[in-house]
Design a protein around this motif. Structure first.
Motif, PDB file in Angstrom:
ATOM      1  N   LEU A 122     -40.929  44.137  89.872  1.00 32.09           N
ATOM      2  CA  LEU A 122     -42.086  45.031  89.910  1.00 32.09           C
ATOM      3  C   LEU A 122     -42.190  45.875  88.644  1.00 32.09           C
ATOM      4  O   LEU A 122     -43.289  46.175  88.176  1.00 32.09           O
ATOM      5  CB  LEU A 122     -41.990  45.950  91.134  1.00 32.09           C
ATOM      6  CG  LEU A 122     -42.008  45.280  92.505  1.00 32.09           C
ATOM      7  CD1 LEU A 122     -41.775  46.308  93.597  1.00 32.09           C
ATOM      8  CD2 LEU A 122     -43.324  44.556  92.728  1.00 32.09           C
ATOM      9  N   VAL A 123     -41.051  46.252  88.083  1.00 29.74           N
ATOM     10  CA  VAL A 123     -41.055  47.195  86.963  1.00 29.74           C
ATOM     11  C   VAL A 123     -41.296  46.502  85.626  1.00 29.74           C
ATOM     12  O   VAL A 123     -42.015  47.029  84.761  1.00 29.74           O
ATOM     13  CB  VAL A 123     -39.728  47.978  86.927  1.00 29.74           C
ATOM     14  CG1 VAL A 123     -39.660  48.893  85.710  1.00 29.74           C
ATOM     15  CG2 VAL A 123     -39.559  48.785  88.203  1.00 29.74           C
ATOM     16  N   VAL A 124     -40.723  45.316  85.424  1.00 34.14           N
ATOM     17  CA  VAL A 124     -40.792  44.656  84.118  1.00 34.14           C
ATOM     18  C   VAL A 124     -42.230  44.358  83.684  1.00 34.14           C
ATOM     19  O   VAL A 124     -42.605  44.666  82.546  1.00 34.14           O
ATOM     20  CB  VAL A 124     -39.922  43.383  84.105  1.00 34.14           C
ATOM     21  CG1 VAL A 124     -40.169  42.577  82.839  1.00 34.14           C
ATOM     22  CG2 VAL A 124     -38.453  43.745  84.202  1.00 34.14           C
ATOM     23  N   PRO A 125     -43.073  43.738  84.533  1.00 34.18           N
ATOM     24  CA  PRO A 125     -44.452  43.514  84.072  1.00 34.18           C
ATOM     25  C   PRO A 125     -45.202  44.808  83.799  1.00 34.18           C
ATOM     26  O   PRO A 125     -46.063  44.849  82.914  1.00 34.18           O
ATOM     27  CB  PRO A 125     -45.086  42.724  85.227  1.00 34.18           C
ATOM     28  CG  PRO A 125     -44.231  42.979  86.400  1.00 34.18           C
ATOM     29  CD  PRO A 125     -42.850  43.169  85.866  1.00 34.18           C
ATOM     30  N   LEU A 126     -44.876  45.851  84.544  1.00 32.48           N
ATOM     31  CA  LEU A 126     -45.512  47.142  84.298  1.00 32.48           C
ATOM     32  C   LEU A 126     -45.151  47.660  82.905  1.00 32.48           C
ATOM     33  O   LEU A 126     -46.025  48.050  82.118  1.00 32.48           O
ATOM     34  CB  LEU A 126     -45.067  48.140  85.372  1.00 32.48           C
ATOM     35  CG  LEU A 126     -45.666  49.545  85.295  1.00 32.48           C
ATOM     36  CD1 LEU A 126     -47.136  49.510  85.670  1.00 32.48           C
ATOM     37  CD2 LEU A 126     -44.894  50.493  86.205  1.00 32.48           C
ATOM     38  N   LEU A 127     -43.859  47.643  82.574  1.00 31.60           N
ATOM     39  CA  LEU A 127     -43.420  48.119  81.265  1.00 31.60           C
ATOM     40  C   LEU A 127     -43.922  47.223  80.138  1.00 31.60           C
ATOM     41  O   LEU A 127     -44.330  47.707  79.075  1.00 31.60           O
ATOM     42  CB  LEU A 127     -41.888  48.181  81.227  1.00 31.60           C
ATOM     43  CG  LEU A 127     -41.207  49.296  82.029  1.00 31.60           C
ATOM     44  CD1 LEU A 127     -39.702  49.117  82.000  1.00 31.60           C
ATOM     45  CD2 LEU A 127     -41.588  50.662  81.488  1.00 31.60           C
ATOM     46  N   GLY A 128     -43.885  45.902  80.369  1.00 24.15           N
ATOM     47  CA  GLY A 128     -44.298  44.992  79.314  1.00 24.15           C
ATOM     48  C   GLY A 128     -45.764  45.142  78.958  1.00 24.15           C
ATOM     49  O   GLY A 128     -46.134  45.205  77.772  1.00 24.15           O
ATOM     50  N   SER A 129     -46.631  45.203  79.954  1.00 26.06           N
ATOM     51  CA  SER A 129     -48.055  45.370  79.692  1.00 26.06           C
ATOM     52  C   SER A 129     -48.359  46.752  79.130  1.00 26.06           C
ATOM     53  O   SER A 129     -49.230  46.915  78.260  1.00 26.06           O
ATOM     54  CB  SER A 129     -48.845  45.134  80.983  1.00 26.06           C
ATOM     55  OG  SER A 129     -50.230  45.145  80.743  1.00 26.06           O
ATOM     56  N   TRP A 130     -47.650  47.766  79.598  1.00 23.49           N
ATOM     57  CA  TRP A 130     -47.809  49.132  79.082  1.00 23.49           C
ATOM     58  C   TRP A 130     -47.459  49.202  77.603  1.00 23.49           C
ATOM     59  O   TRP A 130     -48.089  49.923  76.832  1.00 23.49           O
ATOM     60  CB  TRP A 130     -46.935  50.077  79.900  1.00 23.49           C
ATOM     61  CG  TRP A 130     -46.899  51.500  79.435  1.00 23.49           C
ATOM     62  CD1 TRP A 130     -47.923  52.403  79.449  1.00 23.49           C
ATOM     63  CD2 TRP A 130     -45.764  52.197  78.900  1.00 23.49           C
ATOM     64  NE1 TRP A 130     -47.507  53.624  78.958  1.00 23.49           N
ATOM     65  CE2 TRP A 130     -46.173  53.529  78.613  1.00 23.49           C
ATOM     66  CE3 TRP A 130     -44.447  51.833  78.646  1.00 23.49           C
ATOM     67  CZ2 TRP A 130     -45.321  54.480  78.083  1.00 23.49           C
ATOM     68  CZ3 TRP A 130     -43.581  52.782  78.112  1.00 23.49           C
ATOM     69  CH2 TRP A 130     -44.022  54.086  77.833  1.00 23.49           C
ATOM     70  N   HIS A 270     -52.289  47.778  84.119  1.00 25.01           N
ATOM     71  CA  HIS A 270     -51.271  46.926  83.502  1.00 25.01           C
ATOM     72  C   HIS A 270     -51.070  45.639  84.301  1.00 25.01           C
ATOM     73  O   HIS A 270     -50.906  44.565  83.723  1.00 25.01           O
ATOM     74  CB  HIS A 270     -49.955  47.691  83.384  1.00 25.01           C
ATOM     75  CG  HIS A 270     -50.085  48.995  82.662  1.00 25.01           C
ATOM     76  ND1 HIS A 270     -50.711  49.116  81.447  1.00 25.01           N
ATOM     77  CD2 HIS A 270     -49.683  50.254  82.997  1.00 25.01           C
ATOM     78  CE1 HIS A 270     -50.686  50.372  81.051  1.00 25.01           C
ATOM     79  NE2 HIS A 270     -50.066  51.087  81.973  1.00 25.01           N
ATOM     80  N   TYR A 271     -51.086  45.756  85.618  1.00 23.95           N
ATOM     81  CA  TYR A 271     -50.990  44.553  86.445  1.00 23.95           C
ATOM     82  C   TYR A 271     -52.265  43.719  86.332  1.00 23.95           C
ATOM     83  O   TYR A 271     -52.219  42.486  86.358  1.00 23.95           O
ATOM     84  CB  TYR A 271     -50.736  44.929  87.903  1.00 23.95           C
ATOM     85  CG  TYR A 271     -49.376  45.510  88.150  1.00 23.95           C
ATOM     86  CD1 TYR A 271     -48.232  44.716  88.092  1.00 23.95           C
ATOM     87  CD2 TYR A 271     -49.222  46.861  88.443  1.00 23.95           C
ATOM     88  CE1 TYR A 271     -46.981  45.252  88.316  1.00 23.95           C
ATOM     89  CE2 TYR A 271     -47.966  47.404  88.674  1.00 23.95           C
ATOM     90  CZ  TYR A 271     -46.849  46.594  88.610  1.00 23.95           C
ATOM     91  OH  TYR A 271     -45.604  47.130  88.826  1.00 23.95           O
TER      92      TYR A 271
END
Length: 484
Positions: A122-130, A270-271
């Motif tokens: 859940l956290v990685v795609p949030l950080l990556g897109s951010w 971000h998602y």
């Protein structure tokens, strides 16, 4: 365009090229601005030391934590490990306690991995897109601090002899900060920001070679150090290495995108960016672009799932009968596995002179399959190291797949793409840990090496997809010689 700022983030050789390459070349490198760190690194590197140090930490602690779980569970059950005759003499029937220790260790590995990677999913795609909007540097710093916090928890568990369930607490804390997958996403996004299409595959392979070199050094050091001084001192080095990686990213890594400090981290946008990429296939995709994106991502998922899933079983397989390896041999085995990152880089560079990237990936998959087949029947140390030798090109496939995915989308979509790749990589950890750690104890009674054989069969799927897509592309190119 802001040419001076764009040039500030590029290596010197790429700066000189971009000034004279023409309009098409310039379009390959995104226009970005550089945020200068407090110091300038005198070496011609960017994020490679961040990935090197983070991987060193991960490779040092992974086999040690598995061995610690084995020793703690053995101590709780009253099993004396490889000192017993059941491990030193193949004619003696297997000790039931050994099978119970193997099963419990595999299950605890599964629980810890599931906990950390499910949060990271859940956290990685949030950080990556951010990071596509807020900048890459925070995504290189925060996960390293989370991994350092995990090392602190592990040290407390070892000092106080706490129950092994507290290992799960450390993994959850690391997962909340993005874990190692967020560092991978940040580093590969940074390389996509600062490279052109022609050099991208090799630049990605260099990053993966950094993974192998650091893993090899950590494996040799960890095995010898654990035998000499136990578990606690190596984990102090794990902590120091993660802090050093975060400090290097803060002090020396220039920002590769123009950061917008007003962009919130916790936002559904971000998602949505990740979803938009896969629902449309990317702005630069034409016709079958979305189909290729999904197919290459499926190949990446299967290949990386096999890598991570089977890798977690090597230590268990080597600790138990009939191999009964000690810490030193386990360290050498892990070093041999990580050495394949360097041999794969060299092989990729050589094969690119005469083969298309897709055929290079197929050669790498063939190397992986043959090695896994040998692992499945390995009952001697010599045969096990033969399997490691046959895997000398097994990492040639993943840089090709990352590069092909990156080339399917516009430069402005690289952040969303590598957020997706990071998400898939987290899922690979999750599925690989769950599948192989469950399959190993379930198949001990009829074939101990069956999970490796199963992994080899899985790799035929991405090999078929990559080969088919390459043949279709070649046929399309013959029909239309002007197609790029």
């Amino acid at each position: 365009m802001d040419e001076p700022d764009t040039a500030a983030i590029l290596p010197d050789d790429e700066v000189s090229t971009s000034g004279s390459a023409g309009q098409k070349e310039e379009a390959d490198v995104p226009t970005t601005r550089s945020v200068r760190p407090p110091f300038t690194c005198p070496l011609p590197v960017s994020v490679e030391p961040v990935l090197f140090l983070s991987m060193f930490s991960l490779a040092l602690q992974a086999p040690l934590s598995t061995q610690y779980l084995w020793d703690r569970i053995s101590e709780d059950l009253g099993y004396n490990g490889s000192k017993g005759s059941g491990c030193s003499n193949g004619s003696v029937p297997p000790d039931p306690l050994q099978k119970e220790v193997e099963t419990l260790t595999a299950h605890w590995n599964l629980y810890i991995s599931l906990g950390g990677f499910s949060v990271g999913l859940l956290v990685v795609p949030l950080l990556g897109s951010w990071s596509d909007l807020a900048g890459r540097r925070p995504v290189l710093i925060l996960p390293n601090l989370g991994l350092a916090l995990q090392a602190v928890v592990y040290l407390v568990v070892m000092y106080l002899k706490l129950p092994v369930i507290y290992f799960l607490v450390g993994r959850l804390l690391s997962g909340l900060s993005g874990d190692f997958n967020a560092i991978l996403a940040g580093c590969f996004s940074y390389v996509a920001d600062t490279s052109d299409r022609r050099s991208r595959t090799f630049r990605v392979a260099v990053l993966e070679a950094c993974l192998g070199l650091s893993g090899m050094l950590a494996s040799v050091i960890g095995g010898q150090w654990r035998r000499a001084q136990g578990y606690i001192n190596p984990f102090w080095l794990v902590l120091a290495t993660n802090l050093a990686s975060a400090l290097y990213a803060y002090l020396f890594v220039r920002e590769s995108v123009f950061p917008d400090p007003s962009v919130p981290l916790f936002s559904s946008r971000h998602y949505k960016a990740v979803w938009h990429l896969f629902s449309t296939g990317g702005s630069s995709s034409e016709g079958s672009g979305r189909c290729k994106l999904w197919l290459y991502m499926l190949c990446f998922f299967l290949v990386v799932t096999v890598h991570f899933g089977s890798r977690e079983l090597y230590v268990l397989y080597e600790l138990s009968s009939p191999l009964c390896w000690g810490p030193a041999l386990i360290g050498y085995g892990s070093a041999a596995q990580h050495l394949a990152y360097l041999t794969s880089l060299l092989g990729l560079k050589i094969m690119q002179r005469c083969l298309a990237d897709s055929w290079v990936a197929l050669v790498g998959l063939a190397s992986n399959v043959t090695g896994l087949v040998v692992f499945s029947v390995a009952d001697t140390t010599q045969l096990m190291f033969t399997g490691y030798g046959l895997c000398f090109l097994f990492m040639a496939a993943t840089p090709v797949l990352r590069s092909k995915l990156s080339k399917l989308v516009d430069p402005s979509e690289q952040g969303a793409l590598f957020a997706s790749v990071a998400c898939v990589e987290s899922l690979c950890f999750l599925v690989g840990s769950g599948l192989f750690n469950s399959l190993y104890p379930a198949t001990l009674h009829f074939m101990k090496g069956f999970p490796f054989l199963f992994a080899a069969f899985i790799l035929f799927i991405p090999a078929g997809i990559i080969g088919t897509l390459q043949c279709l592309d070649q046929r399309r190119g013959h029909r239309d010689p002007t197609a790029s």
